[in-house]
Design a protein around this motif. Structure first.
Motif, PDB file in Angstrom:
ATOM      1  N   ASP A 104       6.872   4.843 -12.179  1.00 55.31           N
ATOM      2  CA  ASP A 104       8.303   5.054 -12.392  1.00 55.31           C
ATOM      3  C   ASP A 104       9.133   4.180 -11.459  1.00 55.31           C
ATOM      4  O   ASP A 104      10.181   3.656 -11.846  1.00 55.31           O
ATOM      5  CB  ASP A 104       8.647   6.527 -12.183  1.00 55.31           C
ATOM      6  CG  ASP A 104       8.080   7.409 -13.281  1.00 55.31           C
ATOM      7  OD1 ASP A 104       8.779   7.638 -14.272  1.00 55.31           O
ATOM      8  OD2 ASP A 104       6.930   7.864 -13.141  1.00 55.31           O
ATOM      9  N   CYS A 105       8.666   4.024 -10.224  1.00 51.06           N
ATOM     10  CA  CYS A 105       9.407   3.213  -9.252  1.00 51.06           C
ATOM     11  C   CYS A 105       9.394   1.736  -9.632  1.00 51.06           C
ATOM     12  O   CYS A 105      10.409   1.044  -9.483  1.00 51.06           O
ATOM     13  CB  CYS A 105       8.813   3.399  -7.861  1.00 51.06           C
ATOM     14  SG  CYS A 105       9.073   5.047  -7.171  1.00 51.06           S
ATOM     15  N   VAL A 164       0.866  -1.180   0.000  1.00 54.81           N
ATOM     16  CA  VAL A 164       0.000   0.000   0.000  1.00 54.81           C
ATOM     17  C   VAL A 164       0.899   1.225   0.000  1.00 54.81           C
ATOM     18  O   VAL A 164       1.757   1.368   0.884  1.00 54.81           O
ATOM     19  CB  VAL A 164      -0.923   0.006   1.231  1.00 54.81           C
ATOM     20  CG1 VAL A 164      -1.851   1.220   1.191  1.00 54.81           C
ATOM     21  CG2 VAL A 164      -1.738  -1.291   1.309  1.00 54.81           C
ATOM     22  N   ILE A 165       0.699   2.104  -0.970  1.00 51.60           N
ATOM     23  CA  ILE A 165       1.604   3.233  -1.170  1.00 51.60           C
ATOM     24  C   ILE A 165       0.853   4.541  -0.948  1.00 51.60           C
ATOM     25  O   ILE A 165      -0.204   4.767  -1.549  1.00 51.60           O
ATOM     26  CB  ILE A 165       2.192   3.204  -2.598  1.00 51.60           C
ATOM     27  CG1 ILE A 165       2.972   1.901  -2.821  1.00 51.60           C
ATOM     28  CG2 ILE A 165       3.080   4.422  -2.845  1.00 51.60           C
ATOM     29  CD1 ILE A 165       3.283   1.630  -4.283  1.00 51.60           C
ATOM     30  N   GLY A 166       1.393   5.407  -0.082  1.00 45.04           N
ATOM     31  CA  GLY A 166       0.786   6.726   0.053  1.00 45.04           C
ATOM     32  C   GLY A 166       0.957   7.351   1.420  1.00 45.04           C
ATOM     33  O   GLY A 166       0.694   6.711   2.443  1.00 45.04           O
ATOM     34  N   SER A 196       5.547   5.162   2.339  1.00 41.12           N
ATOM     35  CA  SER A 196       5.237   6.543   1.973  1.00 41.12           C
ATOM     36  C   SER A 196       5.519   6.775   0.495  1.00 41.12           C
ATOM     37  O   SER A 196       6.033   5.892  -0.212  1.00 41.12           O
ATOM     38  CB  SER A 196       6.079   7.498   2.816  1.00 41.12           C
ATOM     39  OG  SER A 196       7.456   7.334   2.521  1.00 41.12           O
ATOM     40  N   ASP A 197       5.194   7.970   0.038  1.00 42.84           N
ATOM     41  CA  ASP A 197       5.474   8.350  -1.344  1.00 42.84           C
ATOM     42  C   ASP A 197       6.952   8.701  -1.487  1.00 42.84           C
ATOM     43  O   ASP A 197       7.325   9.830  -1.813  1.00 42.84           O
ATOM     44  CB  ASP A 197       4.601   9.541  -1.758  1.00 42.84           C
ATOM     45  CG  ASP A 197       3.126   9.196  -1.785  1.00 42.84           C
ATOM     46  OD1 ASP A 197       2.779   8.158  -2.365  1.00 42.84           O
ATOM     47  OD2 ASP A 197       2.330   9.959  -1.206  1.00 42.84           O
ATOM     48  N   ASP A 198       7.788   7.731  -1.229  1.00 43.46           N
ATOM     49  CA  ASP A 198       9.238   7.890  -1.288  1.00 43.46           C
ATOM     50  C   ASP A 198       9.784   6.848  -2.253  1.00 43.46           C
ATOM     51  O   ASP A 198       9.580   5.645  -2.057  1.00 43.46           O
ATOM     52  CB  ASP A 198       9.854   7.703   0.105  1.00 43.46           C
ATOM     53  CG  ASP A 198      11.362   7.728   0.074  1.00 43.46           C
ATOM     54  OD1 ASP A 198      11.938   8.841   0.014  1.00 43.46           O
ATOM     55  OD2 ASP A 198      11.974   6.641   0.102  1.00 43.46           O
ATOM     56  N   GLY A 215      -2.214   2.354  -5.111  1.00 41.56           N
ATOM     57  CA  GLY A 215      -1.943   3.780  -4.947  1.00 41.56           C
ATOM     58  C   GLY A 215      -0.807   4.295  -5.795  1.00 41.56           C
ATOM     59  O   GLY A 215       0.124   3.569  -6.157  1.00 41.56           O
ATOM     60  N   GLY A 216      -0.893   5.594  -6.121  1.00 43.07           N
ATOM     61  CA  GLY A 216       0.227   6.286  -6.747  1.00 43.07           C
ATOM     62  C   GLY A 216       0.356   6.157  -8.240  1.00 43.07           C
ATOM     63  O   GLY A 216       1.455   6.290  -8.781  1.00 43.07           O
ATOM     64  N   ILE A 217      -0.761   5.897  -8.969  1.00 38.51           N
ATOM     65  CA  ILE A 217      -0.655   5.827 -10.423  1.00 38.51           C
ATOM     66  C   ILE A 217      -1.597   6.836 -11.097  1.00 38.51           C
ATOM     67  O   ILE A 217      -2.067   6.606 -12.209  1.00 38.51           O
ATOM     68  CB  ILE A 217      -0.904   4.408 -10.961  1.00 38.51           C
ATOM     69  CG1 ILE A 217      -2.284   3.870 -10.560  1.00 38.51           C
ATOM     70  CG2 ILE A 217       0.180   3.456 -10.499  1.00 38.51           C
ATOM     71  CD1 ILE A 217      -2.650   2.559 -11.269  1.00 38.51           C
TER      72      ILE A 217
END
Length: 241
Positions: free
Chosen positions: A82-83, A10-12, A46-48, A70-72
């Motif tokens: 990108d990651c 889970v990203i964010g 996190s968003d790192d 998350g994060g797209i």
């Protein structure tokens, strides 16, 4: 035979800050269980970029499938695609197949397919697209990692698109029994029953009622209905109502 295994990433920042409560893990766990895939680990990062890359590489190496959430999206902090590309040494750019889907969608809605929206067409070169019938912007699969949106309705739709492509095992069966005694009173017999059925998982989940009474819900999980029924009978005999 053991079921295939899975992990979720889970990203964010919004999850870690408490601003947003994640609903996707619960949905994914239920769907994987029904499909015979064992969800073994869930991480939240996190968003790192460095944290996302390290987590993706570790989970991909450790499990048969990985699902990210998350994060797209179209904003500057949507860096997941990108990651993922960097994690596997792939290139990433706006892809014609993803661009065509999005261009047609925004043309139908009479909206400009601007630079921000074009970011959602950035897909690693080696990835395959995941269908998104809710909002069109695709997810993607690269190796054994399935990259999905964080919006729950879109996440659920993408899970439904991916699951039929995965090999499952035996669905997990679950039964529970409420025992109105404290864990200190049931631990000994419960441990003996657990040892008797090594192929099953017995979990004790304590509670306190509104009147102050202690108790526990005992949950039995496994793939063999006969063993589960036998363990449940032993529990009832050990702790009669």
């Amino acid at each position: 035979m053991q079921n295939p295994t899975a992990a979720m990433l889970v990203i964010g920042d919004e999850i870690l800050s408490g601003r947003t409560r994640d609903a996707n893990m619960h949905h994914l766990a239920n769907e994987l269980t029904a499909h015979g895939i064992d969800l073994k680990e869930v991480r939240v990062v996190s968003d790192d970029a460095a944290a996302i890359i390290a987590a993706v590489q570790a989970l991909s190496a450790g499990y048969d499938s990985v699902f990210t959430s998350g994060g797209i999206g179209p904003t500057h902090d949507d860096i997941t695609a990108d990651c993922i590309a960097e994690a596997f040494g792939d290139t990433i750019d706006i892809r014609d197949d993803a661009r065509a889907l999005l261009q047609a969608h925004y043309d139908r809605d009479g909206k400009e397919f601007n630079a921000a929206r074009q970011r959602m067409a950035r897909i690693p070169a080696s990835a395959t697209l995941i269908d998104n019938p809710v909002s069109v912007a695709p997810g993607f699969t690269l190796r054994n990692v399935h990259v999905m949106a964080g919006v729950p309705s879109v996440f659920r739709a993408m899970v439904a698109s991916v699951l039929p492509t995965l090999t499952g095992g035996a669905p997990l069966i679950s039964e529970s029994l409420r025992i109105d005694r404290g864990e200190g009173d049931i631990a000994g017999p419960l441990g003996e029953i657990d040892a008797k059925y090594p192929d099953l998982s017995l979990g004790s989940y304590p509670f306190q009622s509104g009147t102050g009474q202690y108790g526990a819900n005992i949950v039995i999980r496994g793939q063999d209905r006969a063993q589960i029924d036998a363990a449940l009978a032993d529990l009832r005999a050990a702790f009669p109502a």
